[in-house]
Design a protein around this motif. Sequence first.
Motif, mmCIF file in Angstrom:
data_model
loop_
_atom_site.group_PDB
_atom_site.id
_atom_site.type_symbol
_atom_site.label_atom_id
_atom_site.label_comp_id
_atom_site.label_asym_id
_atom_site.label_seq_id
_atom_site.Cartn_x
_atom_site.Cartn_y
_atom_site.Cartn_z
ATOM 1 N N ALA A 1 -21.168 -2.588 11.589
ATOM 2 C CA ALA A 1 -21.478 -3.985 11.302
ATOM 3 C C ALA A 1 -22.814 -4.347 11.917
ATOM 4 O O ALA A 1 -23.211 -3.821 12.955
ATOM 5 N N PHE B 1 -22.856 4.284 11.845
ATOM 6 C CA PHE B 1 -23.175 3.139 11.005
ATOM 7 C C PHE B 1 -22.136 2.066 11.275
ATOM 8 O O PHE B 1 -20.961 2.386 11.450
ATOM 9 N N VAL C 1 -20.069 -1.873 1.735
ATOM 10 C CA VAL C 1 -20.242 -1.202 3.038
ATOM 11 C C VAL C 1 -20.252 0.307 2.855
ATOM 12 O O VAL C 1 -21.053 1.012 3.476
ATOM 13 N N PHE C 2 -19.386 0.792 1.975
ATOM 14 C CA PHE C 2 -19.303 2.233 1.723
ATOM 15 C C PHE C 2 -20.677 2.781 1.321
ATOM 16 O O PHE C 2 -21.177 3.749 1.904
ATOM 17 N N LEU D 1 -7.410 0.663 7.779
ATOM 18 C CA LEU D 1 -8.574 1.469 8.159
ATOM 19 C C LEU D 1 -8.750 1.677 9.658
ATOM 20 O O LEU D 1 -9.344 2.668 10.077
ATOM 21 N N ARG E 1 -4.454 -5.840 3.121
ATOM 22 C CA ARG E 1 -4.320 -4.395 2.912
ATOM 23 C C ARG E 1 -5.671 -3.697 2.761
ATOM 24 O O ARG E 1 -5.766 -2.487 2.914
ATOM 25 N N THR E 2 -6.719 -4.469 2.410
ATOM 26 C CA THR E 2 -8.015 -3.816 2.196
ATOM 27 C C THR E 2 -8.683 -3.421 3.529
ATOM 28 O O THR E 2 -9.602 -2.610 3.536
ATOM 29 N N TRP F 1 -2.363 6.254 -1.451
ATOM 30 C CA TRP F 1 -3.597 5.470 -1.640
ATOM 31 C C TRP F 1 -4.489 5.620 -0.398
ATOM 32 O O TRP F 1 -5.681 5.900 -0.511
ATOM 33 N N ARG G 1 -14.385 10.245 2.980
ATOM 34 C CA ARG G 1 -15.293 10.343 1.818
ATOM 35 C C ARG G 1 -16.739 10.050 2.214
ATOM 36 O O ARG G 1 -17.671 10.604 1.639
ATOM 37 N N ILE G 2 -16.928 9.174 3.198
ATOM 38 C CA ILE G 2 -18.293 8.908 3.678
ATOM 39 C C ILE G 2 -18.838 10.176 4.342
ATOM 40 O O ILE G 2 -19.972 10.598 4.091
ATOM 41 N N THR H 1 0.852 -1.192 0.000
ATOM 42 C CA THR H 1 0.000 0.000 0.000
ATOM 43 C C THR H 1 0.882 1.234 0.000
ATOM 44 O O THR H 1 2.116 1.119 -0.034
ATOM 45 N N MET I 1 -14.218 -7.542 5.420
ATOM 46 C CA MET I 1 -15.170 -6.515 4.978
ATOM 47 C C MET I 1 -15.221 -6.430 3.468
ATOM 48 O O MET I 1 -14.179 -6.476 2.805
ATOM 49 N N LEU J 1 -19.551 -7.199 6.791
ATOM 50 C CA LEU J 1 -18.548 -6.700 7.729
ATOM 51 C C LEU J 1 -18.636 -7.563 8.979
ATOM 52 O O LEU J 1 -19.632 -7.490 9.710
ATOM 53 N N ALA K 1 -15.243 6.755 9.919
ATOM 54 C CA ALA K 1 -14.787 5.562 9.204
ATOM 55 C C ALA K 1 -13.940 5.946 8.003
ATOM 56 O O ALA K 1 -12.921 5.311 7.723
HETATM 57 N N1 ACO Z 1 -3.562 -0.023 -0.754
HETATM 58 C C1 ACO Z 1 -3.463 -0.069 -2.078
HETATM 59 N N2 ACO Z 1 -4.422 -0.622 -2.858
HETATM 60 C C2 ACO Z 1 -5.507 -1.112 -2.226
HETATM 61 C C3 ACO Z 1 -5.651 -1.107 -0.848
HETATM 62 C C4 ACO Z 1 -4.614 -0.527 -0.098
HETATM 63 N N3 ACO Z 1 -4.669 -0.428 1.261
HETATM 64 N N4 ACO Z 1 -6.837 -1.658 -0.515
HETATM 65 C C5 ACO Z 1 -7.418 -2.017 -1.671
HETATM 66 N N5 ACO Z 1 -6.611 -1.709 -2.697
HETATM 67 C C6 ACO Z 1 -6.833 -1.941 -4.128
HETATM 68 C C7 ACO Z 1 -7.831 -3.032 -4.362
HETATM 69 O O1 ACO Z 1 -7.198 -4.285 -4.342
HETATM 70 C C8 ACO Z 1 -8.326 -2.668 -5.740
HETATM 71 O O2 ACO Z 1 -7.397 -3.105 -6.680
HETATM 72 P P1 ACO Z 1 -7.914 -3.742 -8.084
HETATM 73 O O3 ACO Z 1 -8.689 -2.637 -8.737
HETATM 74 O O4 ACO Z 1 -6.632 -4.106 -8.753
HETATM 75 O O5 ACO Z 1 -8.756 -4.903 -7.690
HETATM 76 C C9 ACO Z 1 -8.302 -1.128 -5.742
HETATM 77 O O6 ACO Z 1 -7.411 -0.752 -4.676
HETATM 78 C C10 ACO Z 1 -9.638 -0.511 -5.489
HETATM 79 O O7 ACO Z 1 -10.219 -1.151 -4.358
HETATM 80 P P2 ACO Z 1 -11.648 -0.766 -3.866
HETATM 81 O O8 ACO Z 1 -12.058 -1.663 -2.725
HETATM 82 O O9 ACO Z 1 -12.569 -0.667 -5.025
HETATM 83 O O10 ACO Z 1 -11.340 0.689 -3.307
HETATM 84 P P3 ACO Z 1 -12.343 1.746 -2.791
HETATM 85 O O11 ACO Z 1 -12.148 3.004 -3.511
HETATM 86 O O12 ACO Z 1 -13.736 1.210 -2.654
HETATM 87 O O13 ACO Z 1 -11.816 1.991 -1.308
HETATM 88 C C11 ACO Z 1 -12.248 1.355 0.955
HETATM 89 C C12 ACO Z 1 -11.737 0.914 -0.397
HETATM 90 C C13 ACO Z 1 -11.380 2.467 1.476
HETATM 91 C C14 ACO Z 1 -12.188 0.177 1.926
HETATM 92 C C15 ACO Z 1 -13.671 1.851 0.791
HETATM 93 O O14 ACO Z 1 -14.437 0.913 0.093
HETATM 94 C C16 ACO Z 1 -14.327 2.124 2.097
HETATM 95 O O15 ACO Z 1 -13.933 3.025 2.813
HETATM 96 N N6 ACO Z 1 -15.402 1.384 2.418
HETATM 97 C C17 ACO Z 1 -16.122 1.584 3.638
HETATM 98 C C18 ACO Z 1 -15.321 1.025 4.703
HETATM 99 C C19 ACO Z 1 -15.866 1.461 5.998
HETATM 100 O O16 ACO Z 1 -16.058 2.614 6.213
HETATM 101 N N7 ACO Z 1 -16.098 0.500 6.835
HETATM 102 C C20 ACO Z 1 -16.465 0.714 8.115
HETATM 103 C C21 ACO Z 1 -17.886 1.220 8.219
HETATM 104 S S1 ACO Z 1 -18.667 0.499 9.500
HETATM 105 C C22 ACO Z 1 -17.542 0.371 10.617
HETATM 106 O O17 ACO Z 1 -16.927 1.361 10.906
HETATM 107 C C23 ACO Z 1 -17.216 -0.938 11.213
#
Ligand code: ACO
Length: 330
Positions: A319, A317, A225-226, A160, A155-156, A35, A262-263, A31, A220, A195, A259
């Motif tokens: 799980a 908001f 979830v976003f 966070l 890393r996903t 990013w 952007r949200i 990562t 997740m 989640l 979280a």
């Molecule tokens: N570093 C680099 N690349 C990454 C990372 C990382 N940490 N994580 C994912 N990627 C890659 C993915 O593998 C994907 O690659 P690909 O296109 O080759 O497959 C690319 O980046 C895009 O991934 P997306 O998941 O589509 O990225 P997105 O823009 O949706 O952002 C994120 C991901 C940040 C997790 C976003 O979806 C998000 O914030 N979701 C909500 C999460 C959240 O808020 N959860 C908690 C809410 S409830 C609670 O708090 C428990």
Amino acid sequence: MSTRSTVILGTGSYAPERILSNDDLAHMVDTSDEWIRTRTGIRERRIAAPDQAASDLAVPAARRALEDAGLTPADIDLLVVATVTPDTPMPACACFVQQKLGVPTHSACFDLNAACSGFLYALDTACALLGSGRYRKALVIGVEKLSSVVDWQDRTTCVLFGDGAGAVVVGCSDEPGRGLLGTCLGSDGSSTELLCIPRGGSRAPSTCESIAARDHCIRMKGKEVFKLAVRGMDEAARDILEQHAVRADQISLVIPHQANLRIIEAISEYLELPMERFYVNVERFGNTSAASIPLALDEARRAGRIRPGDLVLLVAFGAGLTYGSALIRW
Ligand code: ACO
């Protein structure tokens, strides 16, 4: 039903000392700072020491809230801890906090799990119990040691989350129109898999294989979830405003679950309320789940962002999927 209002008498928070930066994470998984910052707004998060359990984070936050309220642990007869990372599955984190803090044995102490909405669920529960007249002073804590359930190879998700605690002391008041004006809580149990921590509970106890596969860690589906987070928080905010015939522009400060920046920006756009009316600290703490709102609330108060008479909106908001909002006249 009692007509006594419930008011927040003091706030406190605590975050562990160790800072884990985005650059540090870039040495652990594939990562980059760029990013993480552009996708989430997070720059760094706090990580508890190995010997710090959730209760060890909760206690200093609670002490600060009690001090702020001018009260002592002996004044508390209701202690509610919102967490998904208790010290142990049993007994409750609240019992460890009670013992470490010195809250009297005649107090009711229990945990509550509504994930990132947990603090709002706990606040509502405590206020309802205080309103019943059966308790006098409540300590409501949101605390997480999420670093203990994060998959540090994924890393996903590992970029966070963070650790921390926030606490409020709640009491009753005869002053009408002040304090907690109302809450809207809800849950949609049809999307539990989006989640979750898949193993380690009664449905699928941990095995050597599941631990090796890190199935006791957070999983997740971030994109889904976003979208649901934005919709859930927007609806929860609108519902409470409508119930109390309050316009969005009458809100002095929104304290959203932290979280993802952007949200929060999407909620600001949907509610047509500028970002200056939102308190944001996600860049320094990441997502601390149940701790996120009370930690932000305490910071906002101490920074002078909340003044007597202000209307404050809390919205979360998490799980479950759970969601909720609370409207407070400070
Ligand atoms: N570093 C680099 N690349 C990454 C990372 C990382 N940490 N994580 C994912 N990627 C890659 C993915 O593998 C994907 O690659 P690909 O296109 O080759 O497959 C690319 O980046 C895009 O991934 P997306 O998941 O589509 O990225 P997105 O823009 O949706 O952002 C994120 C991901 C940040 C997790 C976003 O979806 C998000 O914030 N979701 C909500 C999460 C959240 O808020 N959860 C908690 C809410 S409830 C609670 O708090 C428990």
